[in-house]
Design a protein around this motif. Structure first.
Motif, short mmCIF file in Angstrom:
data_model
loop_
_atom_site.label_atom_id
_atom_site.label_comp_id
_atom_site.label_asym_id
_atom_site.label_seq_id
_atom_site.Cartn_x
_atom_site.Cartn_y
_atom_site.Cartn_z
N SER A 52 0.59 -1.45 -0.10
CA SER A 52 -0.09 0.14 0.04
C SER A 52 0.71 1.29 0.59
O SER A 52 0.45 2.26 -0.52
CB SER A 52 -1.27 0.38 1.11
N HIS A 53 2.09 0.87 0.58
CA HIS A 53 2.59 2.48 0.08
C HIS A 53 2.83 3.11 -1.09
O HIS A 53 3.31 2.49 -1.85
CB HIS A 53 4.53 1.64 0.39
N ARG A 54 2.73 3.71 -1.11
CA ARG A 54 2.90 4.82 -2.77
C ARG A 54 4.18 5.43 -2.88
O ARG A 54 5.03 5.76 -2.15
CB ARG A 54 2.19 6.13 -2.26
N ARG A 55 4.23 4.74 -4.28
CA ARG A 55 5.68 5.03 -4.67
C ARG A 55 6.26 6.01 -4.93
O ARG A 55 5.01 7.25 -5.42
CB ARG A 55 5.66 4.47 -5.76
N GLY A 56 7.31 6.58 -5.14
CA GLY A 56 7.34 8.12 -5.46
C GLY A 56 8.29 8.57 -3.91
O GLY A 56 8.68 9.78 -4.39
N ASP A 57 7.53 8.00 -3.16
CA ASP A 57 8.04 8.70 -1.71
C ASP A 57 9.80 7.34 -1.54
O ASP A 57 10.11 6.30 -1.74
CB ASP A 57 6.84 8.52 -0.65
N ARG A 58 10.16 8.31 -0.17
CA ARG A 58 11.01 7.16 0.12
C ARG A 58 10.24 5.58 0.75
O ARG A 58 9.32 5.30 0.79
CB ARG A 58 11.96 7.78 1.47
N PRO A 59 11.56 4.51 0.81
CA PRO A 59 11.10 3.34 1.12
C PRO A 59 10.50 3.72 2.56
O PRO A 59 10.89 3.93 3.37
CB PRO A 59 11.86 2.03 0.92
N LEU A 60 9.33 2.34 3.10
CA LEU A 60 9.40 2.61 4.06
C LEU A 60 10.38 2.14 5.47
O LEU A 60 11.12 1.07 4.96
CB LEU A 60 8.09 1.02 4.64
#
Length: 271
Positions: A52-60
């Motif tokens: 679910s993590h939005r791509r384009g941001d830093r990885p969790l």
């Protein structure tokens, strides 16, 4: 290798919401915020968050703590600040579970050992189509570890693997390659401090990676180079002593100095 049968539901059965605001309770141990989850819950949490993590941001940033980590964080404000940026910190030491029962408002439900957690997550990923990348250790060791993973989980989408000693332009090229592959979970098998520096320095270069899970010496275990302690030793919280017996020169002084500091830190900074 751990069996993957009946390890969890199919991908479509997971709820979509997860991540750092997923409502998971934490306790404070030695000044570190430890997620109150058992191992199966941690595996499901990782899968949901990576998907679910939005791509384009830093990885969790999912990492782990044990007595040695608590001692090092207590002694190093910079490392403490890096761990404070993690989205989840799992209890990778039975001593933390024991301490939580005495010092915290809520007990940790169990140890979340990365060497076991990997198999839980791999089983779920194999069934759900989630992707892995393995980065760390020496080339020979990670080659052997990756081969073992592919044999144990033939349907797992392991997109690639690489050693952990890239530098300069070679490192930038490898990071670009990993980002193009866009793995859901990047397993980072390097040392505690190096891993936190890596996430801080190179996380922004991996916007298409869902989640980084620090893994320490995981690849050595997967490759069969190091042996786990017997289950009874693990449950007693003495796996550290088992490791000392295997590598007394390298680990003896480390545990002799870090264990007392970890105990002191937990007594002072737990809730």
């Amino acid at each position: 290798m751990t069996s993957v049968e009946s390890i969890g539901p199919h991908r479509r059965d997971f709820p979509e919401a997860s991540g750092p605001d997923d409502g998971v309770e934490t306790v404070t141990l030695g000044g570190m915020s430890i997620s109150v989850v058992d191992r199966p819950a941690a595996a499901r949490l990782m899968i949901r968050a990576a998907r679910s993590h939005r791509r384009g941001d830093r990885p969790l940033n999912y990492t782990s703590s044990n007595g040695q980590v608590i001692a090092r964080v207590d002694d190093d404000p910079e490392l403490d600040a890096l761990f404070a940026e993690a989205d989840h910190i799992f209890a990778d030491g039975q001593s933390l579970v024991f301490a939580s029962r005495l010092l915290c408002h809520r007990s940790l439900p169990g140890r979340v050992a990365t060497t076991d957690l990997f198999h839980d997550v791999a089983g779920l990923a194999e069934r759900g189509g989630d992707t892995f990348y393995m980065l760390g250790s020496t080339q020979q060791r990670v080659d052997t570890a990756a081969a073992a993973v592919r044999e144990a989980y033939p349907d797992l989408r392991l997109l690639g693997h690489a050693h952990g000693y890239h530098q300069g332009a070679e490192l930038e090229e490898k990071l670009a390659e990993i980002d193009r592959l866009s793995p859901d979970i990047l397993w980072l098998g390097i040392g505690v401090q190096q891993a936190q520096h890596f996430i801080r320095d190179y996380g922004p270069s991996l916007p298409n990676v869902g989640l980084i899970k620090t893994a320490g010496g995981l690849f050595d275990h997967l490759a069969g180079a190091t042996r786990r302690a017997p289950e009874i030793v693990q449950r007693a919280g003495l796996e550290w002593f088992w490791r000392v017996l295997q590598e007394p020169r390298r680990l003896g002084w480390r545990y002799l100095t870090t264990n007392p500091r970890a105990i002191y830190a937990m007594l002072r900074h737990s809730a």
